[in-house]
Structure formats: C-alpha cells, structure tokens
Design a protein around this motif. Structure first.
Motif, PDB file in Angstrom:
ATOM      1  N   THR A   1       6.352  -1.675   1.255  1.00  0.00           N
ATOM      2  CA  THR A   1       7.774  -1.556   0.924  1.00  0.00           C
ATOM      3  C   THR A   1       8.288  -0.129   0.913  1.00  0.00           C
ATOM      4  O   THR A   1       9.464   0.109   1.176  1.00  0.00           O
ATOM      5  CB  THR A   1       8.075  -2.143  -0.470  1.00  0.00           C
ATOM      6  N   ASP A   2       7.414   0.841   0.504  1.00  0.00           N
ATOM      7  CA  ASP A   2       7.893   2.200   0.220  1.00  0.00           C
ATOM      8  C   ASP A   2       8.913   2.198  -0.919  1.00  0.00           C
ATOM      9  O   ASP A   2       9.792   3.063  -0.976  1.00  0.00           O
ATOM     10  CB  ASP A   2       8.494   2.875   1.464  1.00  0.00           C
ATOM     11  N   CYS A   3       8.831   1.235  -1.819  1.00  0.00           N
ATOM     12  CA  CYS A   3       9.834   1.116  -2.882  1.00  0.00           C
ATOM     13  C   CYS A   3      10.047   2.459  -3.583  1.00  0.00           C
ATOM     14  O   CYS A   3       9.124   3.030  -4.156  1.00  0.00           O
ATOM     15  CB  CYS A   3       9.384   0.057  -3.881  1.00  0.00           C
TER      16      CYS A   3
ATOM     17  N   VAL B   1       0.706   3.195  -6.111  1.00  0.00           N
ATOM     18  CA  VAL B   1       1.832   3.898  -6.729  1.00  0.00           C
ATOM     19  C   VAL B   1       1.597   5.403  -6.642  1.00  0.00           C
ATOM     20  O   VAL B   1       0.532   5.895  -7.040  1.00  0.00           O
ATOM     21  CB  VAL B   1       2.018   3.473  -8.202  1.00  0.00           C
ATOM     22  N   LYS B   2       2.613   6.109  -6.161  1.00  0.00           N
ATOM     23  CA  LYS B   2       2.504   7.560  -5.993  1.00  0.00           C
ATOM     24  C   LYS B   2       3.235   8.314  -7.098  1.00  0.00           C
ATOM     25  O   LYS B   2       4.233   7.824  -7.638  1.00  0.00           O
ATOM     26  CB  LYS B   2       3.148   7.983  -4.668  1.00  0.00           C
ATOM     27  N   SER B   3       2.782   9.537  -7.353  1.00  0.00           N
ATOM     28  CA  SER B   3       3.584  10.484  -8.119  1.00  0.00           C
ATOM     29  C   SER B   3       4.537  11.141  -7.114  1.00  0.00           C
ATOM     30  O   SER B   3       4.764  10.624  -6.040  1.00  0.00           O
ATOM     31  CB  SER B   3       2.684  11.525  -8.794  1.00  0.00           C
TER      32      SER B   3
ATOM     33  N   ALA C   1       0.800  -1.222   0.000  1.00  0.00           N
ATOM     34  CA  ALA C   1       0.000   0.000   0.000  1.00  0.00           C
ATOM     35  C   ALA C   1       0.836   1.276   0.000  1.00  0.00           C
ATOM     36  O   ALA C   1       0.312   2.361   0.301  1.00  0.00           O
ATOM     37  CB  ALA C   1      -0.946  -0.003   1.206  1.00  0.00           C
ATOM     38  N   HIS C   2       2.114   1.176  -0.336  1.00  0.00           N
ATOM     39  CA  HIS C   2       2.944   2.391  -0.325  1.00  0.00           C
ATOM     40  C   HIS C   2       4.163   2.188  -1.220  1.00  0.00           C
ATOM     41  O   HIS C   2       5.098   1.463  -0.843  1.00  0.00           O
ATOM     42  CB  HIS C   2       3.376   2.709   1.106  1.00  0.00           C
ATOM     43  N   SER C   3       4.155   2.817  -2.405  1.00  0.00           N
ATOM     44  CA  SER C   3       5.347   2.749  -3.256  1.00  0.00           C
ATOM     45  C   SER C   3       5.461   4.000  -4.117  1.00  0.00           C
ATOM     46  O   SER C   3       4.474   4.699  -4.351  1.00  0.00           O
ATOM     47  CB  SER C   3       5.325   1.497  -4.144  1.00  0.00           C
ATOM     48  N   HIS C   4       6.653   4.250  -4.559  1.00  0.00           N
ATOM     49  CA  HIS C   4       6.947   5.401  -5.438  1.00  0.00           C
ATOM     50  C   HIS C   4       7.689   4.843  -6.658  1.00  0.00           C
ATOM     51  O   HIS C   4       8.920   4.814  -6.677  1.00  0.00           O
ATOM     52  CB  HIS C   4       7.879   6.394  -4.743  1.00  0.00           C
ATOM     53  N   LEU C   5       6.975   4.373  -7.645  1.00  0.00           N
ATOM     54  CA  LEU C   5       7.635   3.665  -8.748  1.00  0.00           C
ATOM     55  C   LEU C   5       7.885   4.534  -9.972  1.00  0.00           C
ATOM     56  O   LEU C   5       8.569   4.094 -10.898  1.00  0.00           O
ATOM     57  CB  LEU C   5       6.802   2.447  -9.165  1.00  0.00           C
TER      58      LEU C   5
ATOM     59  N   ASP D   1       1.527   6.802   7.247  1.00  0.00           N
ATOM     60  CA  ASP D   1       2.603   5.913   6.846  1.00  0.00           C
ATOM     61  C   ASP D   1       3.944   6.360   7.416  1.00  0.00           C
ATOM     62  O   ASP D   1       4.237   7.557   7.445  1.00  0.00           O
ATOM     63  CB  ASP D   1       2.674   5.852   5.325  1.00  0.00           C
ATOM     64  N   HIS D   2       4.734   5.400   7.831  1.00  0.00           N
ATOM     65  CA  HIS D   2       6.005   5.501   8.549  1.00  0.00           C
ATOM     66  C   HIS D   2       5.770   5.311  10.041  1.00  0.00           C
ATOM     67  O   HIS D   2       6.096   4.273  10.583  1.00  0.00           O
ATOM     68  CB  HIS D   2       6.780   6.806   8.280  1.00  0.00           C
ATOM     69  N   CYS D   3       5.212   6.333  10.747  1.00  0.00           N
ATOM     70  CA  CYS D   3       4.895   6.175  12.182  1.00  0.00           C
ATOM     71  C   CYS D   3       6.093   5.667  12.986  1.00  0.00           C
ATOM     72  O   CYS D   3       5.952   4.809  13.865  1.00  0.00           O
ATOM     73  CB  CYS D   3       3.709   5.222  12.369  1.00  0.00           C
TER      74      CYS D   3
ATOM     75  N   ILE E   1      -1.043   9.854   4.259  1.00  0.00           N
ATOM     76  CA  ILE E   1      -0.017  10.822   4.626  1.00  0.00           C
ATOM     77  C   ILE E   1       1.304  10.140   4.984  1.00  0.00           C
ATOM     78  O   ILE E   1       1.306   9.027   5.505  1.00  0.00           O
ATOM     79  CB  ILE E   1      -0.528  11.706   5.804  1.00  0.00           C
ATOM     80  N   HIS E   2       2.408  10.798   4.643  1.00  0.00           N
ATOM     81  CA  HIS E   2       3.734  10.423   5.155  1.00  0.00           C
ATOM     82  C   HIS E   2       3.909  11.171   6.472  1.00  0.00           C
ATOM     83  O   HIS E   2       3.961  12.403   6.471  1.00  0.00           O
ATOM     84  CB  HIS E   2       4.835  10.889   4.204  1.00  0.00           C
ATOM     85  N   ALA E   3       4.033  10.439   7.572  1.00  0.00           N
ATOM     86  CA  ALA E   3       4.008  11.096   8.872  1.00  0.00           C
ATOM     87  C   ALA E   3       5.004  10.496   9.849  1.00  0.00           C
ATOM     88  O   ALA E   3       5.191   9.283   9.891  1.00  0.00           O
ATOM     89  CB  ALA E   3       2.603  10.986   9.472  1.00  0.00           C
TER      90      ALA E   3
HETATM   91 ZN    ZN Z   1       6.931   7.066   0.779  1.00  0.00          ZN
END
Ligand code: ZN
Length: 390
Positions: free
Chosen positions: A301-303, A134-136, A70-74, A250-252, A227-229
C-alpha cells in the motif's frame, strides 16, 4: 492444542503449485483447511477433511492467504488532506511535502503516535492484512526516529529504519552532515528496534552515493536493506538495490531495460505501489514488463499521509489489475507470496502445511472478486496465527 476445520471453501488459494489445480495459486476447488494451533495442519478437498475440535462451514466462500503489506509508513501525526486536494487541482507531487508531517510528528506524544499506528493497523486487519512492515522516517532526529521504531515494534517485527527519508530543514545546507548523523548516532539508537534499513533514493532526497552510504552502514549494524527507488523518475536506486543485495526495490515506476534485467538477475523483489500512482495521479509502472522478465513482483500500500493514504490491499490488487496489466491471479500472488518474498519470510504469504495460519475468508465465491468488485469490503473473516482477529 486446539484444531479448527474450515470447510465449505468455495475456492482455496494456497500459493503452492503442488495443491489443487497446479497453477501458481495452487487453487483448490470445494476445499477445506485445518488450523492446528497457530499453523496450517492440513488442507485439501472438503471430502477428505479429517476431524477437528471445532468446525466452521464457510458456505462456499473463498479463502486466500492473509495479505502481506511490505511497505507502509504508519508512524506519523497530522494529515495532508489539503495537499491532496491541491494536487488533484493540478499541483505536482514532490518529496517536499514530507516536511510538514515531520513537524507534526516531532510535536506529537508517544501516545498520539501509537494511537495512530494502532488505528491504521486495525483498519488494515479488517481488510485482510495479516503481516505489515512499518517504517520510521517522519522524526529525522535521533530521539524521534528511535521512538518511532519502538512504537512500530509494538505492532510488527517488520520495522524499518528510514532516517534517510528526506533531509530535514535544519540540515538543508549540510546533507553530508545529515548522512553522518543517520549512519552514526541515529543508527546506533535505532538499530536495536529495526530489522530493516531503507533510504529514499530520489531527486530531492538522497543521491546514489548517499544512499549507498546509508544502506551499507545499516547492513554493518546488522540490518537488511530495502530501498525507495525510481519513483519520480529514472535514477540509480534499482541498480543500487541489486548491487547491495537488498531484499526489495520499492516503487520501480521508471525503469530502463537494464534496471529490469538487474532485478531479474539479482532476485531483488520489485514492490509496486499502485496506490501512490492513483493518489498522485502519476503514470503507473508496467507490471507485465517485470513479470515477463522473470522479476518477483510484490504489491503493497505504501500507506502514508502524503502520497497515498490507503490501507487497503484489495484496492491495490484492483489497481494493479486495472492499471498495471496484472492478471487477478498475478496480483493476488504479489499481494501475498510476493510481499512475503519482499520481507524474506517463508512462514506467511501462502497456505501450505506448516505455514502460519493467516487467512482471509472472502464474502465471494472466488478471489477474482477482489479485482472485480473494487471498493467493496469483501473480508468476511480474518485469521492470524490461528486466531480469528476480524
Ligand atoms: Zn514509501
């Protein structure tokens, strides 16, 4: 509609406590499962299995739900291997390295960006991931953010607008002006291609007021918030997620007790990204503290090319068990059902009747081997929506 009976499952994780051993994993010993079209049609004990058009005997291998990352930057160009090497030699991780990826991404063609996304999704698939967000966030102009999301949308419906990743160099003296862009023309161009809106709420990126402005504007445009937090230090991100009813924080990594309480009360999912702590040599969050408070925990993963360039959910499971205090069962649940909760999806992340037939056949008798055998390619076969894709 064709049906396939997968039989001889040494153990079958359903994530449904009404099946099997009644645990949260709903573990069925000596199980079988019928795929009807793109869905799970039946599951249970092997000896009760109904007939099907085709039969596959798994020879005692374990079956788990497909991983939900549920968290990647591809969507990016270039890599930052040199920065990683410098970090391992003692330099600290800061948000600033993102700028070099932004420069490379702006210079890349759509075809180059799409090729990277396709390659990384294939890499994820081979390791058992069947749903990916996938995030921009490496374009940071109207046109580059919109094309990043259009490219992401070719591989997943879970696309996230992250125009507020960092403040680009050309707006270094005008953060308010950049927030106006992100919540104005950039949002207008990106919203048609995005399901989610996200912001990097951190020292060196966006403060609480700017993050609230970005997420609120996205929500008014019909996007849902994540959110990235609290990645690099204590901060307001988690509280903001709870205030706005975001799907996930996300992160926490750095949490006060009040943050943990707020997550538990609000139902906001805490997505932990242990590959980041591994790849930045940073302290890991204490997953057990969140679980004990009743927080829903996901693993992802936060890939991305900077802070964590792994695409492996099995690695994240192993790290969560070894470094964050999760049991193997808690980690598997977080990497499947937890990820689905973080994306507000009820069709994936579990293997109940009617769920999408997304599953991984492991070259192992039990899911325990995911953490027990780190670094080993255990995905024997991967099925997504009723088709074998790896
Ligand atoms: Zn991230």
């Amino acid at each position: 509609m064709t049906s396939v009976l997968l039989t001889g499952c040494g153990s079958l994780v359903t994530n449904n406590a009404s099946h099997g051993d009644g645990s949260r994993l709903g573990l069925v010993a000596d199980g079988a499962l019928v795929i009807d079209g793109d869905r799970v049609g039946w599951l249970g004990s092997r000896r009760d299995a109904p007939p099907a058009d085709a039969v596959v005997d798994l020879g005692g291998r374990a079956v788990v739900p497909g991983f939900v990352d549920a968290h990647s930057h591809l969507v990016f160009a270039g890599d930052r291997a040199e920065e990683f090497a410098a970090r391992m030699a003692g330099e600290p991780y800061t948000a600033g390295g993102i700028a070099s990826t932004v420069t490379a991404t702006r210079a890349a063609s759509d075809e180059e960006l799409a090729a990277t996304v396709t390659r990384l999704v294939a890499e994820m698939t081979r390791q058992g991931t069947t749903t990916v967000e996938v995030k921009s966030g490496y374009g940071l102009t109207v046109i580059d953010e919109a094309r990043s999301l259009a490219i992401a949308g070719r591989v997943t419906p879970e696309t996230t607008y992250l125009g507020a990743h960092v403040v680009p160099a050309e707006y270094a003296d005008d953060v308010a002006g950049y927030v106006d862009l992100v919540t104005g023309p950039m949002l207008d161009a990106c919203a048609p291609y995005a399901r989610w809106v996200d912001v990097f709420c951190e020292q060196g990126a966006f403060d609480a007021d700017a993050a609230r402005t970005v997420l609120s504007a996205g929500m008014r445009a019909g996007l849902q918030a994540r959110i990235h937090a609290n990645q690099l230090g204590h901060g307001p991100g988690v509280q903001l997620a709870c205030e706005l009813g975001a799907a996930a924080a996300d992160h926490c990594t750095y949490l006060h007790d009040a943050d943990v309480d707020a997550l538990a009360q609000s139902g906001v999912v805490a997505t932990l990204l242990p590959g980041v702590e591994f790849s930045t040599r940073s302290p890991y969050p204490d997953a057990q503290r969140l679980l004990a408070a009743g927080v829903t925990v996901a693993l992802a993963t936060d890939c991305n090319p900077g802070s964590c360039y792994t695409s492996s959910m099995p690695l994240c499971i192993a790290l969560a068990v070894r470094e964050m205090g999760m049991s193997p069962a808690q980690a598997l649940w977080a990497a499947t059902a937890g990820g689905a909760a973080a994306l507000r999806r009820d069709d994936v992340g579990h293997l109940g009747v009617g769920a999408r037939a997304d599953l991984v056949v492991l070259d192992a008798p039990s899911y325990l081997h995911l953490a027990y055998r780190p670094g080993v390619p255990l995905a024997h076969a991967v099925w997504r929506a009723g088709h074998q894709i790896a």
